[in-house]
Every structure is written in structure tokens, then in C-alpha cells.
Design an enzyme around this catalytic site. Structure first.
Site, PDB file in Angstrom:
ATOM      1  N   LYS A  24       0.832  -1.207   0.000  1.00 16.41           N
ATOM      2  CA  LYS A  24       0.000   0.000   0.000  1.00 16.41           C
ATOM      3  C   LYS A  24       0.866   1.256   0.000  1.00 16.41           C
ATOM      4  O   LYS A  24       0.583   2.214  -0.736  1.00 16.41           O
ATOM      5  CB  LYS A  24      -0.928   0.000   1.219  1.00 16.41           C
ATOM      6  CG  LYS A  24      -1.984  -1.093   1.202  1.00 16.41           C
ATOM      7  CD  LYS A  24      -2.812  -1.073   2.477  1.00 16.41           C
ATOM      8  CE  LYS A  24      -3.856  -2.174   2.501  1.00 16.41           C
ATOM      9  NZ  LYS A  24      -4.667  -2.162   3.747  1.00 16.41           N
ATOM     10  N   ARG A  72       1.199   4.346  -2.757  1.00 13.62           N
ATOM     11  CA  ARG A  72       1.143   5.778  -2.405  1.00 13.62           C
ATOM     12  C   ARG A  72       2.300   6.543  -3.034  1.00 13.62           C
ATOM     13  O   ARG A  72       2.114   7.594  -3.641  1.00 13.62           O
ATOM     14  CB  ARG A  72       1.189   5.955  -0.884  1.00 13.62           C
ATOM     15  CG  ARG A  72      -0.084   5.653  -0.152  1.00 13.62           C
ATOM     16  CD  ARG A  72       0.046   6.083   1.300  1.00 13.62           C
ATOM     17  NE  ARG A  72      -1.195   5.887   2.041  1.00 13.62           N
ATOM     18  CZ  ARG A  72      -1.428   6.327   3.263  1.00 13.62           C
ATOM     19  NH1 ARG A  72      -0.480   7.012   3.895  1.00 13.62           N
ATOM     20  NH2 ARG A  72      -2.577   6.112   3.859  1.00 13.62           N
TER      21      ARG A  72
END
Length: 309
Positions: free
Chosen positions: A133, A137
Site C-alpha cells: 500500500k 502511495r
């Protein structure tokens, strides 16, 4: 009034996706779902597909691994919301590439829906998911794609039926005899439909542009001890409590197999290290949903647990 953004969903039939698609359609956004032929013909997904049809969701044939279908779909919309599952998190770089190629997307919501991965104390196997994740980003930022990251914390539907008991999988009612207590960190629980509502509210809100949207209602913030005390009050029983030390939990994580080891490693971050509440939301990087949208009446943990009494 400005027209509402056209929204494309990738991973729409998963646990999170189906709620956000419904929220989008009910909020009168033109709502598109990228669906593979295998998903459309999957009998286990038929009820979701039928519901989407009733909501007038527009289906686009394609999938995450077909670049041409991604580009074609993205060209038709303003906003892309990914709700792909755990195993596909790192592959969202394919969405980033397609968005860069089309150049028309004014907001991208990558699939996260948990802790803020920039504020975690992680161990494997949760570390791999958190790193995936965080990697997405950084890729979104590097590509200079307008974004909103969503930190929804713990989903009530996943965790509260077991009273967030760390060692219990697939439990459908809270325990009424014995419970396990981990640490003193506080978790935040949010009903999936409420998170979906906040996400769709954020789509056209300039206050959420290039920010992390945190869903942190104070009434839904509980330590293990707090949560057990609430349940004891509701069920009218005093439960037998066992306390697990940090070192014992780390040992159990190493010895457990999937999916229990993943669950335990998430609970280590949340309840032992307090990663959902041990930092302040600074205006430079984040906004809090219940403060942005005080008109939304969210479901409290207290109200959610009433169904089990």
C-alpha cells in the site's frame, strides 16, 4: 450545480467495492464498473451483479491485467476508485500507468481501507501488505496523479461479530464466556456502508484533494478492555479474561499459518502499538471525515453490537 463526477470502480464486487459502488450510484454519480467475463459469469457474484444492474451501474468489459481495457475504461470517467483485494494491492501500478497514459483523471483512490500505512509498527505478514500500500502511495505521488488515500481503520462487519477477538476466525456472534485482551492500544471500528458514504462525499470535495481521508469517529474508538466492557454490559455477563503479552503475541504470529497470522499481525499494529490513534492528523497531510461531513449519521459500535443481544 456542477455535474457529478463519473466514477470508475476496479475491484467492484469485493467486500469493500460493493458498498462503495452502491453509495456512488445512490449519490447519483454516473457509476462504471470494470468487470471481467469470468466475474460476470461467476454464480457466487450473481447477486452482486444483479444489484449493480438495479442501480443502473454501467459495465465495462476488462480487467486489471488488460492494459487496453483499463485505458479505454479510464478515458470515459473523471475519477477512478480501486477496491481490489489483498492479493492485488501491488498490481495497482497497472492502474497508475493507465491513468498516466490517459491524462484525464482528476482523482484516484487506491485500494487501502485500513490503517494509515505511513504510521504503522508492522511485522510480517501484515508488513508485506502495508508495504504494498505504501509503495502504491509513493508511485501515485511520483506520477503526480491527483489522489485521495482512505484510512478507514477496522471494518465493523469484519471484526465486531467476533468482538475483535484475535484468535477467532469466521465467528458470527461475540463470545459470552472467555475473551482475550491484547495491549492497551485503541482501535477504530467503522461500518462499511458509512465508510463508503464518506468516500463518495470526498470525490468532488477540494478539501480532500491530495490528502489522506481518515474515518476516526470518537464514539467508535475502543481498546480491547473498553470493547469487552461494553459487551459485558449488553449481554449481562462478566467474561473470563486472558491477557496476552506482546512477546507471546509475536511468538504466536510466527507460529500461526495464514490467515490467522495476518489477522494477528494486524492486531499487533492496532492493539499493541496503537497505530490507529497514536498520531495526530495534521492539516498538511490529512482530514477527518466526521468533521468534514458532520451531517452524516454513522453507526456506532454500541448500535452495531445491539444486533447480537
Amino acid at each position: 450545480m456542477a455535474s457529478k463526477s463519473k466514477i470508475l470502480f476496479i475491484g467492484s464486487t469485493g467486500h469493500v467495492g460493493k458498498f462503495v459502488v452502491e453509495a456512488s450510484a445512490k449519490a447519483s454519480h454516473p457509476t462504471y464498473a470494470l468487470l471481467s467475463d469470468s466475474t460476470l459469469s461467476d454464480p457466487t457474484k450473481s447477486h452482486i451483479i444483479d444489484h449493480f444492474k438495479s442501480l443502473k451501474v454501467i459495465f465495462i468489459s476488462g480487467d486489471l491485467y488488460n492494459h487496453e481495457s483499463l485505458v479505454m475504461a479510464i478515458k470515459q470517467v473523471d475519477v477512478v476508485i480501486s477496491t481490489v483485494g489483498h492479493n492485488l494491492l501491488a498490481d495497482q501500478d497497472r492502474i497508475i500507468s493507465a491513468i498516466k497514459e490517459t491524462g484525464n483523471v482528476k482523482r484516484f483512490f487506491p485500494s487501502e481501507y485500513g490503517c494509515d500505512v505511513d504510521h504503522v509498527h508492522d511485522v510480517e505478514p501484515a508488513r508485506t501488505a502495508f508495504n504494498a500500500k505504501a509503495g502504491i502511495r509513493r508511485a501515485v505521488e511520483a506520477a503526480q496523479i491527483p489522489y485521495t488515500f482512505v484510512s478507514s481503520n477496522l471494518f465493523s462487519g469484519w471484526f465486531l461479530p467476533s468482538l475483535a477477538q484475535p484468535y477467532l476466525l469466521e465467528v458470527v456472534t461475540p463470545p459470552e464466556d472467555k475473551v482475550t485482551i491484547l495491549g492497551d492500544g485503541k482501535a477504530i471500528f467503522n461500518v462499511e456502508q458509512d465508510v463508503a458514504t464518506y468516500i463518495i462525499k470526498a470525490v468532488d470535495d477540494p478539501r480532500t484533494l491530495n490528502k489522506i481521508l481518515y474515518v476516526r469517529p470518537l464514539q467508535n474508538t475502543y481498546s480491547c478492555v473498553d470493547l469487552v466492557a461494553l459487551w459485558e454490559k449488553k449481554c449481562g455477563k462478566i467474561l473470563d479474561k486472558s491477557y496476552v503479552s506482546e512477546q507471546q503475541l509475536l511468538n504466536d504470529i510466527r507460529e500461526a499459518s495464514f490467515p490467522l497470522n495476518l489477522r494477528l499481525s494486524i492486531f499487533y499494529s492496532v492493539f499493541v502499538k496503537g497505530d490507529q490513534t497514536n498520531f495526530d492528523i495534521e492539516p498538511s497531510f490529512g482530514v477527518e471525515a466526521t468533521k468534514l461531513y458532520p451531517d452524516i449519521e454513522y453507526t456506532t459500535v454500541d448500535e452495531f453490537l445491539n444486533q447480537f443481544v
